[in-house]
Design a protein around this motif. Structure first.
Motif, PDB file in Angstrom:
ATOM      1  N   VAL A  90       0.753  -1.273  -0.066  1.00  0.00           N
ATOM      2  CA  VAL A  90       0.173  -0.148   0.135  1.00  0.00           C
ATOM      3  C   VAL A  90       1.100   1.480   0.386  1.00  0.00           C
ATOM      4  O   VAL A  90       2.294   1.506   0.596  1.00  0.00           O
ATOM      5  CB  VAL A  90      -1.074  -0.305   1.280  1.00  0.00           C
ATOM      6  N   HIS A 113       1.879   5.316  -0.246  1.00  0.00           N
ATOM      7  CA  HIS A 113       0.850   6.539   0.885  1.00  0.00           C
ATOM      8  C   HIS A 113       1.568   7.623  -0.028  1.00  0.00           C
ATOM      9  O   HIS A 113       2.653   8.321  -0.404  1.00  0.00           O
ATOM     10  CB  HIS A 113       1.302   6.304   2.167  1.00  0.00           C
ATOM     11  N   THR A 115      -8.945  11.416   0.780  1.00  0.00           N
ATOM     12  CA  THR A 115      -8.565  10.082   0.983  1.00  0.00           C
ATOM     13  C   THR A 115      -9.133   9.723  -0.860  1.00  0.00           C
ATOM     14  O   THR A 115     -10.373   8.762  -1.120  1.00  0.00           O
ATOM     15  CB  THR A 115      -8.801   8.716   1.887  1.00  0.00           C
ATOM     16  N   VAL A 128      -7.822   6.242  -3.881  1.00  0.00           N
ATOM     17  CA  VAL A 128      -7.462   4.929  -3.999  1.00  0.00           C
ATOM     18  C   VAL A 128      -7.310   4.492  -4.675  1.00  0.00           C
ATOM     19  O   VAL A 128      -8.468   4.532  -5.460  1.00  0.00           O
ATOM     20  CB  VAL A 128      -8.115   3.926  -2.513  1.00  0.00           C
ATOM     21  N   VAL A 177      -9.211  -2.251   0.746  1.00  0.00           N
ATOM     22  CA  VAL A 177      -9.466  -0.986   0.251  1.00  0.00           C
ATOM     23  C   VAL A 177     -10.415  -0.162   1.614  1.00  0.00           C
ATOM     24  O   VAL A 177     -10.337   0.932   1.971  1.00  0.00           O
ATOM     25  CB  VAL A 177     -10.459  -1.316  -0.818  1.00  0.00           C
ATOM     26  N   ASN A 178     -11.316  -1.647   2.770  1.00  0.00           N
ATOM     27  CA  ASN A 178     -12.076  -0.980   2.620  1.00  0.00           C
ATOM     28  C   ASN A 178     -11.778  -0.545   4.218  1.00  0.00           C
ATOM     29  O   ASN A 178     -12.200   0.581   5.155  1.00  0.00           O
ATOM     30  CB  ASN A 178     -13.446  -1.980   3.341  1.00  0.00           C
ATOM     31  N   ILE A 183      -8.864   1.230   4.425  1.00  0.00           N
ATOM     32  CA  ILE A 183      -8.232   2.549   4.140  1.00  0.00           C
ATOM     33  C   ILE A 183      -9.487   3.358   4.498  1.00  0.00           C
ATOM     34  O   ILE A 183      -8.884   5.011   4.811  1.00  0.00           O
ATOM     35  CB  ILE A 183      -7.774   2.518   2.386  1.00  0.00           C
ATOM     36  N   ASN A 184     -10.574   2.870   4.158  1.00  0.00           N
ATOM     37  CA  ASN A 184     -11.754   3.935   3.527  1.00  0.00           C
ATOM     38  C   ASN A 184     -11.663   4.741   3.286  1.00  0.00           C
ATOM     39  O   ASN A 184     -11.774   6.303   3.455  1.00  0.00           O
ATOM     40  CB  ASN A 184     -12.028   4.960   5.707  1.00  0.00           C
ATOM     41  N   PRO A 185     -11.672   5.246   1.705  1.00  0.00           N
ATOM     42  CA  PRO A 185     -11.009   6.052   0.864  1.00  0.00           C
ATOM     43  C   PRO A 185     -13.101   6.882   0.512  1.00  0.00           C
ATOM     44  O   PRO A 185     -14.032   6.597   0.797  1.00  0.00           O
ATOM     45  CB  PRO A 185     -11.052   5.183  -0.680  1.00  0.00           C
ATOM     46  N   CYS A 245     -17.639   1.893  -0.649  1.00  0.00           N
ATOM     47  CA  CYS A 245     -17.253   3.854  -1.016  1.00  0.00           C
ATOM     48  C   CYS A 245     -18.200   4.334  -1.811  1.00  0.00           C
ATOM     49  O   CYS A 245     -18.565   3.675  -2.695  1.00  0.00           O
ATOM     50  CB  CYS A 245     -16.287   3.872  -1.966  1.00  0.00           C
ATOM     51  N   VAL A 273      -2.408   4.935  -2.686  1.00  0.00           N
ATOM     52  CA  VAL A 273      -3.183   5.945  -1.716  1.00  0.00           C
ATOM     53  C   VAL A 273      -3.100   7.646  -1.688  1.00  0.00           C
ATOM     54  O   VAL A 273      -2.348   7.315  -1.005  1.00  0.00           O
ATOM     55  CB  VAL A 273      -3.624   5.935  -0.551  1.00  0.00           C
ATOM     56  N   LYS A 324      -3.871  11.398  -0.659  1.00  0.00           N
ATOM     57  CA  LYS A 324      -4.511  12.529   0.519  1.00  0.00           C
ATOM     58  C   LYS A 324      -4.114  13.538  -0.244  1.00  0.00           C
ATOM     59  O   LYS A 324      -2.934  14.057  -0.257  1.00  0.00           O
ATOM     60  CB  LYS A 324      -3.445  12.228   2.092  1.00  0.00           C
TER      61      LYS A 324
END
Length: 267
Positions: free
Chosen positions: A26, A28, A40, A42, A62-63, A65-67, A95, A262, A264
């Protein structure tokens, strides 16, 4: 003893290849004001039927990460028969905004171990199947979003490998948005965007798989002239080439692990 040593080396090399192929990294990235509220994003790309890895299923990773936005930049499956399995996994991603742009493997279908161009009817049916999975397909079209009091635009190009990419908005219209994220499958789109001075904050692509094999930090093979990861074009423009999740042609990766990116973005 020599035989034992050779066996140990072979096993270690095999384990390294398996790790490189099936352990997802992953990555960042931080863009914009680091002290401000973040959105965020992804990016996943080039699944080629790969949905489960050593460190978990794609949807689970992915979940966590809560995009706010999920971008899928092409090549979901190598054959049409694999597509339902991949879409079943993508449906599990939580998402509200899940976007997709087509890659070369949506244009081409596997038939008896060979690839041939899909008919227009088959191609449109594939895109319809993806849309039916509650995924927004962007093929030379835009999707505006209001987020944090700012105007965002997600624009997706059809695959530039096939020469199908088109910008269907005027540059002046694009400039009215606060944040522009552009999606494409092939990194060749960067040439088009620079030639036509297309504004964007972030351009996300895949296709290269990072070469799948990297030695001494360099890509080996056809995509050796493309970077891996983020490249800053100017103060505003950023260009990201994702290593993808699956493999093509040869089913291994060496020193080039599959990737979820990911990003930001500070508002």
């Amino acid at each position: 003893m020599v035989i034992i040593g050779i066996v140990v080396i072979v096993v270690l090399v095999a384990l390294c290849i398996v790790y490189s192929t099936y352990w997802v990294k992953v990555s960042h990235i931080q863009l914009g004001d680091p002290s401000s509220k973040k959105v965020t994003v992804v990016q996943i790309s080039d699944l080629h039927d790969q949905t489960h890895f050593i460190n978990g299923s794609l949807s689970k990773m992915v979940n966590i990460i809560n995009p706010d936005l999920v971008m899928v930049t092409g090549d979901l499956a190598s054959t049409k028969e694999q597509l339902d399995k991949v879409l079943k996994e993508l449906r599990l991603i939580k998402c509200d905004h899940l976007f997709f742009v087509p890659g070369n493997h949506e244009r081409y279908g596997g038939v008896q171990s060979r690839f041939q161009l899909n008919s227009d009817q088959d191609y449109e049916a594939i895109l319809k199947t993806i849309e039916d999975a509650h995924i927004t397909v962007l093929s030379n079209r835009a999707f505006p979003i209001n987020h944090g009091g700012k105007k965002w635009l997600v624009y997706g190009f059809d695959n530039s490998i096939s020469g199908k990419e088109r910008l269907t908005m005027r540059v002046e219209e694009l400039q009215s948005y606060d944040v522009i994220i552009m999606l494409a499958h092939s990194p060749s789109i960067i040439e088009t965007s620079l030639q036509h001075n297309i504004p964007f904050d972030l351009l996300l692509v895949g296709h290269t798989h990072g070469g799948q094999i990297r030695l001494f930090g360099r890509t080996i093979g056809a995509y050796k002239n493309y970077h891996v990861g983020l490249k800053r074009i100017d103060k505003r423009k950023h260009f990201y080439i994702n290593r993808g999740l699956g493999t093509s042609r040869i089913p291994i990766r060496i020193a080039c692990s599959p990737e979820i990116a990911v990003i930001k973005i500070g508002l």
